[in-house]
Write an enzyme that holds these catalytic residues in place. Structure first.
Site, PDB file in Angstrom:
ATOM      1  NE  ARG A 251      -2.127   0.594   4.121  1.00 58.06           N
ATOM      2  CZ  ARG A 251      -1.394   1.238   5.027  1.00 58.06           C
ATOM      3  NH1 ARG A 251      -0.818   2.378   4.741  1.00 58.06           N
ATOM      4  NH2 ARG A 251      -1.207   0.714   6.215  1.00 58.06           N
ATOM      5  CG  HIS A 255      -5.694   2.050   6.898  1.00 60.85           C
ATOM      6  ND1 HIS A 255      -5.794   0.735   6.494  1.00 60.85           N
ATOM      7  CD2 HIS A 255      -6.918   2.392   7.390  1.00 60.85           C
ATOM      8  CE1 HIS A 255      -7.032   0.299   6.742  1.00 60.85           C
ATOM      9  NE2 HIS A 255      -7.723   1.279   7.271  1.00 60.85           N
ATOM     10  CE1 TYR A 264       1.734   2.141   8.789  1.00 60.32           C
ATOM     11  CE2 TYR A 264       0.554   3.735  10.136  1.00 60.32           C
ATOM     12  CZ  TYR A 264       0.675   3.019   8.966  1.00 60.32           C
ATOM     13  OH  TYR A 264      -0.245   3.190   7.970  1.00 60.32           O
TER      14      TYR A 264
HETATM   15  C1  LIG Z   1     -13.416  -6.967  12.731  1.00 60.44           C
HETATM   16  C2  LIG Z   1     -12.742  -5.639  12.525  1.00 60.44           C
HETATM   17  N1  LIG Z   1     -11.670  -5.313  13.287  1.00 60.44           N
HETATM   18  C3  LIG Z   1     -11.035  -4.140  13.083  1.00 60.44           C
HETATM   19  C4  LIG Z   1     -11.475  -3.266  12.127  1.00 60.44           C
HETATM   20  C5  LIG Z   1     -10.747  -1.951  11.887  1.00 60.44           C
HETATM   21  N2  LIG Z   1      -9.966  -2.102  10.638  1.00 60.44           N
HETATM   22  C6  LIG Z   1     -10.424  -1.610   9.475  1.00 60.44           C
HETATM   23  S1  LIG Z   1      -9.365  -1.917   8.224  1.00 60.44           S
HETATM   24  C7  LIG Z   1      -8.268  -2.698   9.237  1.00 60.44           C
HETATM   25  C8  LIG Z   1      -6.976  -3.246   8.709  1.00 60.44           C
HETATM   26  C9  LIG Z   1      -7.168  -4.371   7.779  1.00 60.44           C
HETATM   27  O1  LIG Z   1      -5.929  -4.720   7.204  1.00 60.44           O
HETATM   28  P1  LIG Z   1      -5.820  -5.649   5.950  1.00 60.44           P
HETATM   29  O2  LIG Z   1      -6.827  -6.735   6.029  1.00 60.44           O
HETATM   30  O3  LIG Z   1      -4.405  -6.058   5.805  1.00 60.44           O
HETATM   31  O4  LIG Z   1      -6.276  -4.711   4.741  1.00 60.44           O
HETATM   32  P2  LIG Z   1      -5.569  -3.376   4.195  1.00 60.44           P
HETATM   33  O5  LIG Z   1      -6.294  -2.243   4.838  1.00 60.44           O
HETATM   34  O6  LIG Z   1      -4.136  -3.433   4.577  1.00 60.44           O
HETATM   35  O7  LIG Z   1      -5.751  -3.384   2.741  1.00 60.44           O
HETATM   36  C10 LIG Z   1      -8.736  -2.702  10.552  1.00 60.44           C
HETATM   37  C11 LIG Z   1      -7.998  -3.291  11.682  1.00 60.44           C
HETATM   38  C12 LIG Z   1     -12.613  -3.644  11.366  1.00 60.44           C
HETATM   39  N3  LIG Z   1     -13.088  -2.865  10.391  1.00 60.44           N
HETATM   40  N4  LIG Z   1     -13.213  -4.824  11.580  1.00 60.44           N
END
Ligand SMILES: Cc1ncc(C[n+]2csc(CCOP(=O)(O)OP(=O)(O)O)c2C)c(N)n1
Ligand SMILES: [Mg+2]
Length: 334
Positions: A251, A255, A264
């Protein structure tokens, strides 16, 4: 003796010039829409932006194998590249980002990134990470029960594979040999958590435990992703069951527009990955194979930027959803 010309990679994959230019154009459209979204955010017009930048090859290479409106896509919030390829437009994206009434995803009632289209069989996600997988698997079961050859693609980030939903869906898909492709876009971070603190072992190898193939692929190489997804879609359509694809990518942006990634990760790390930018890499491939030149590239980019500017302007001028409409579709009408 005649010198035999070695076949270019795309020829071996059965892709022609038009396919390659379509892949490239959509990667560029996704990038330009995304860049414009950040400008709208900085101008105070878009409340929240979540980006696909850096992941265009993984998204577009994979979705190129789907039949829009027949197969089903369960995307996650970063998959604007996929939805643009399948038929959503830059205008649709901006209407959603700006929360306008005409937003095709939710009529301006949902956060951006919750893509939805009844005509294109793009199913909206709930906000909790990973809940799309059991639903996608259920849709794959429906295809199988009906004896239809549709396939379902469900995608998410690497952190979505830490949740129970993903494992339950993988297990169920493995038991019933369902026509579903799990596409994991491993972009190294889950907000601030690096994948080494999120993922034990290899994601791709987990598929073996569920009894079906798992492949790891360079997610910044659109042709490599295309090939892996083509094989997976072929398997699913033939009734041979699911496949897991782990596309290794990165990415490039924070985020979301609410995240400060300086907290980070090092700037140097981002710069290193920028050198592997999937668009620049594919551009080089097209140049090397005589399928695109500087002039053609600039002309295409100009055209795309004009289309994106027009779409953004349209959405900026479009009316917000009617406040009276806030509960439409939430409760059954009496
Ligand atoms: C069950 C849940 N826990 C936490 C969150 C908060 N949250 C939203 S996106 C995210 C990170 C997800 O990372 P990843 O699956 O690697 O996808 P990326 O954003 O890196 O593409 C988090 C922790 C959420 N939406 N749902
Ligand atoms: Mg991630």
């Amino acid at each position: 003796m005649a010198i035999e010309k070695t076949r270019a990679r795309h020829e071996s994959l059965g892709l022609g010039e038009q396919d390659l230019l379509k892949l490239y154009r959509h990667m560029l459209v996704a990038r330009r829409v995304d860049e414009r979204s950040w400008i709208l955010n900085r101008q105070g017009k878009a409340a929240f932006v979540i980006s696909c930048q850096g992941q265009e090859a993984a998204q577009i290479g994979a979705a190129y194998n789907l039949r829009p409106g027949y197969d089903y896509l369960y995307p996650y919030y970063r998959d604007s590249g996929m939805t643009l390829l399948l038929g959503q437009t830059p205008r649709d994206q901006f209407l959603s980002i700006l929360g306008k009434g005409e937003d095709p995803n939710s009529g301006g009632r949902q956060m951006p990134g919750h893509f939805s289209s009844r005509e294109l069989n793009i199913v909206t996600a709930s906000a909790p990470v990973g809940v799309q997988y059991p639903q996608a698997t259920g849709t794959a079961l429906a295809f199988k029960m009906r004896g239809e050859d549709g396939v379902v693609m469900a995608s998410g980030g690497e952190a979505s594979t830490s949740g129970g939903d993903w494992h339950e869906a993988m297990n169920f898909a493995g038991i019933h040999d369902l026509p579903v492709i799990f596409l994991i876009e491993n972009n190294v971070y889950a907000i601030s958590v690096p994948s080494k603190l999120q993922v034990a072992g290899s994601i791709a190898k987990r598929a073996e435990g569920y009894g079906f193939p798992g492949v790891e692929v360079d997610g910044n190489d659109v042709l490599a992703v295309y090939e892996a997804a083509r094989d997976a879609v072929g398997r699913a359509r033939r009734g041979d069951g699911p496949t897991l694809i782990e596309a290794k990518t990165y990415r490039i942006t924070a985020h979301s527009s609410d995240d400060d990634d300086r907290r980070y990760r090092e700037r140097e790390e981002i710069e290193e990955w920028r050198l592997k930018d999937p668009i620049i890499r594919f551009e080089k491939y097209l140049f090397d194979n005589g399928l695109l030149d500087e002039e053609g590239k600039e002309a295409m980019d100009r055209e795309i930027k004009a289309e994106v500017a027009e779409a953004s302007e349209y959405a900026e001028n479009a009316p917000f959803a009617d406040p009276e409409d806030v509960l439409t579709g939430v409760y059954a009408e009496a």
